[in-house]
Write an enzyme that holds these catalytic residues in place. Structure first.
Site, PDB file in Angstrom:
ATOM      1  CG  ASP A 135      -2.089  -0.841   1.191  1.00 30.10           C
ATOM      2  OD1 ASP A 135      -2.373  -1.392   0.126  1.00 30.10           O
ATOM      3  OD2 ASP A 135      -2.774  -0.956   2.231  1.00 30.10           O
ATOM      4  NE  ARG A 187      -4.441  -1.488  -4.205  1.00 26.63           N
ATOM      5  CZ  ARG A 187      -4.100  -1.685  -2.924  1.00 26.63           C
ATOM      6  NH1 ARG A 187      -3.956  -0.675  -2.100  1.00 26.63           N
ATOM      7  NH2 ARG A 187      -3.888  -2.896  -2.485  1.00 26.63           N
TER       8      ARG A 187
HETATM    9  C1  LIG Z   1      -8.910  -1.108  -3.381  1.00 26.30           C
HETATM   10  C2  LIG Z   1      -8.455   0.212  -2.865  1.00 26.30           C
HETATM   11  C3  LIG Z   1      -7.185   0.323  -2.318  1.00 26.30           C
HETATM   12  C4  LIG Z   1      -6.731   1.562  -1.842  1.00 26.30           C
HETATM   13  N1  LIG Z   1      -5.429   1.687  -1.420  1.00 26.30           N
HETATM   14  C5  LIG Z   1      -4.968   2.908  -1.077  1.00 26.30           C
HETATM   15  C6  LIG Z   1      -3.591   3.111  -0.754  1.00 26.30           C
HETATM   16  O1  LIG Z   1      -2.768   2.191  -0.762  1.00 26.30           O
HETATM   17  N2  LIG Z   1      -3.194   4.374  -0.436  1.00 26.30           N
HETATM   18  C7  LIG Z   1      -4.058   5.440  -0.435  1.00 26.30           C
HETATM   19  O2  LIG Z   1      -3.639   6.569  -0.160  1.00 26.30           O
HETATM   20  N3  LIG Z   1      -5.362   5.265  -0.726  1.00 26.30           N
HETATM   21  C8  LIG Z   1      -5.834   4.041  -1.046  1.00 26.30           C
HETATM   22  N4  LIG Z   1      -7.158   3.893  -1.364  1.00 26.30           N
HETATM   23  C9  LIG Z   1      -8.123   4.996  -1.115  1.00 26.30           C
HETATM   24  C10 LIG Z   1      -8.200   5.963  -2.277  1.00 26.30           C
HETATM   25  O3  LIG Z   1      -7.016   6.716  -2.325  1.00 26.30           O
HETATM   26  C11 LIG Z   1      -9.407   6.918  -2.119  1.00 26.30           C
HETATM   27  O4  LIG Z   1      -9.286   7.637  -0.930  1.00 26.30           O
HETATM   28  C12 LIG Z   1     -10.748   6.211  -2.130  1.00 26.30           C
HETATM   29  O5  LIG Z   1     -10.765   5.158  -3.041  1.00 26.30           O
HETATM   30  C13 LIG Z   1     -11.877   7.190  -2.504  1.00 26.30           C
HETATM   31  O6  LIG Z   1     -11.670   7.715  -3.758  1.00 26.30           O
HETATM   32  P1  LIG Z   1     -12.456   7.263  -5.076  1.00 26.30           P
HETATM   33  O7  LIG Z   1     -11.433   6.902  -6.081  1.00 26.30           O
HETATM   34  O8  LIG Z   1     -13.423   6.206  -4.808  1.00 26.30           O
HETATM   35  O9  LIG Z   1     -13.093   8.590  -5.620  1.00 26.30           O
HETATM   36  P2  LIG Z   1     -13.939   9.752  -4.957  1.00 26.30           P
HETATM   37  O10 LIG Z   1     -13.890  10.876  -5.935  1.00 26.30           O
HETATM   38  O11 LIG Z   1     -13.511  10.013  -3.554  1.00 26.30           O
HETATM   39  O12 LIG Z   1     -15.358   9.135  -4.930  1.00 26.30           O
HETATM   40  C14 LIG Z   1     -16.069   8.804  -6.110  1.00 26.30           C
HETATM   41  C15 LIG Z   1     -17.463   8.386  -5.685  1.00 26.30           C
HETATM   42  O13 LIG Z   1     -17.350   7.135  -5.012  1.00 26.30           O
HETATM   43  C16 LIG Z   1     -18.141   7.109  -3.861  1.00 26.30           C
HETATM   44  N5  LIG Z   1     -17.294   6.888  -2.686  1.00 26.30           N
HETATM   45  C17 LIG Z   1     -15.978   7.083  -2.577  1.00 26.30           C
HETATM   46  N6  LIG Z   1     -15.520   6.751  -1.358  1.00 26.30           N
HETATM   47  C18 LIG Z   1     -16.606   6.344  -0.678  1.00 26.30           C
HETATM   48  C19 LIG Z   1     -16.804   5.886   0.634  1.00 26.30           C
HETATM   49  N7  LIG Z   1     -15.817   5.783   1.509  1.00 26.30           N
HETATM   50  N8  LIG Z   1     -18.069   5.562   0.996  1.00 26.30           N
HETATM   51  C20 LIG Z   1     -19.099   5.658   0.139  1.00 26.30           C
HETATM   52  N9  LIG Z   1     -18.969   6.097  -1.117  1.00 26.30           N
HETATM   53  C21 LIG Z   1     -17.749   6.432  -1.519  1.00 26.30           C
HETATM   54  C22 LIG Z   1     -18.868   8.416  -3.774  1.00 26.30           C
HETATM   55  O14 LIG Z   1     -20.159   8.270  -4.339  1.00 26.30           O
HETATM   56  C23 LIG Z   1     -18.084   9.342  -4.662  1.00 26.30           C
HETATM   57  O15 LIG Z   1     -18.890  10.292  -5.276  1.00 26.30           O
HETATM   58  C24 LIG Z   1      -7.609   2.681  -1.877  1.00 26.30           C
HETATM   59  C25 LIG Z   1      -8.869   2.565  -2.438  1.00 26.30           C
HETATM   60  C26 LIG Z   1      -9.300   1.363  -2.948  1.00 26.30           C
HETATM   61  C27 LIG Z   1     -10.651   1.293  -3.583  1.00 26.30           C
END
Ligand SMILES: Cc1cc2nc3c(=O)[nH]c(=O)nc-3n(C[C@H](O)[C@H](O)[C@H](O)COP(=O)(O)OP(=O)(O)OC[C@H]3O[C@@H](n4cnc5c(N)ncnc54)[C@H](O)[C@@H]3O)c2cc1C
Length: 310
Positions: A135, A187
């Protein structure tokens, strides 16, 4: 900008000890929406449940800012125990680890403990035909994480280890290109930490645009991409991009967090896309839980309602 302010406010409040204690005391029921359970067995059950919908799993033992070298090594032992339990349950173990949890930045016997412990975990993954994703954490750790990824990739090969890049950092497109010689399994995420404007885009539109560029560039380079987002418009654009450029459905996968957009996860899997859910489990769920709340006000409302119900 509003997103950034909201995230900052939530993470600042969540960082206060009194809030943490209150949420820890009453919040487990609410955390269950995002965390599979406190034990490996509950996590393995979640893997079996997702499999019924054709969704793959990525197991993540929660635990951040673990202090002593002994705790870090114990944490790595717990991950290895999980890999063994998953293997025994008929699951090829795919796990994520935070290098800080296993000792990154602590030197023991002349070597970084994070690297030593990551090696032990990846060795076990290789034994079981599994995979370990490193991560990505907050920006001061990026250089060391990428350097250690390169070392581990050299030792174990790309089929057993991958890492993560965050589109909110200005540096990330250069970082991605600098890894092309490895053809790495990456990722791509937007980024979950509170970062200053000196290192990260403050505007969501810029983060989203960089996200698309990163995914497309990694696909174009012929590499396997984990498109880790819940953003439907990005997911749609990636599907269209892959179609337009003859990139097959098995050259990438969508990844989402456990408990978030299950409908979308199921629909994508039913449409023949590879989908993997990131399944966090363990007793140290509070920091992970806080970041999920910081991502969207909808989640904060869910928690507040739960707390008011008492
Ligand atoms: C499999 C996976 C691994 C990850 N690993 C890391 C990592 O190693 N390091 C790191 O910094 N971050 C990591 N993240 C977190 C990532 O950086 C984001 O903070 C997170 O995925 C939210 O961003 P988004 O891309 O979904 O987009 P956003 O623009 O935040 O959201 C897009 C839409 O998705 C929905 N959504 C997003 N988050 C949520 C939530 N929590 N609850 C409900 N609805 C939501 C909402 O409807 C929003 O409008 C990971 C995320 C995933 C999915």
């Amino acid at each position: 900008m509003i997103d950034q302010m909201y995230r900052k406010a939530v993470l600042t409040v969540a960082g206060q000890k009194a809030i943490e204690n209150a949420v820890r005391a009453r919040g487990w029921g609410m955390a269950q929406r995002f965390v599979a359970g406190e034990t490996p067995q509950t996590a393995i059950q979640a893997v079996h449940d997702l499999k019924k919908d054709g969704i793959m799993a990525n197991l993540d033992l929660l635990g951040e800012f673990i202090e002593s070298p002994a705790q870090c090594t114990q944490f790595a032992d717990n991950v290895i125990t999980m890999q063994g339990a998953a293997h025994a349950a008929g699951i090829t173990p795919y796990v994520s680890i935070k290098l800080s949890s296993v000792g990154q930045g602590k030197t023991v016997d002349g070597e970084d403990l994070g690297l030593t412990n990551a090696r032990r975990i990846i060795r076990r993954a290789r034994e079981y035909g599994g995979f370990v994703c490193l991560d990505m954490e907050d920006h001061p750790r990026v250089d060391q994480t990428l350097a250690q990824f390169r070392t581990l990739h050299g030792e174990f090969g790309g089929q057993h280890v991958g890492t993560v890049l965050q589109s909110y950092l200005y540096r990330t497109e250069k970082d991605r290109a600098s890894l092309d010689d490895l053809s790495p399994n990456l990722r791509i995420v937007k980024g979950a930490y509170l970062e200053p404007e000196t290192v990260a885009y403050p505007q969501k539109a810029d983060v989203d645009a960089a996200y698309r560029r990163l995914v497309y560039a990694h696909m174009q380079a012929g590499n396997y991409v984990n498109v880790a987002t819940h953003d439907e418009s990005i997911i749609h654009d990636v599907q269209m991009y892959a179609l337009a450029h003859g990139i097959s459905k098995d050259a990438f996968e969508f990844q989402m967090l456990y408990g978030i957009r299950r409908d979308l996860q199921r629909n994508l899997a039913a449409a023949g896309y590879r989908v993997r859910a990131y399944i966090p489990y363990g007793r140290d769920w509070y920091p992970y839980f806080s970041r999920r709340i910081a991502e969207t006000p909808r989640n904060a409302m869910f928690v507040l309602r739960g707390m008011l119900k008492g």
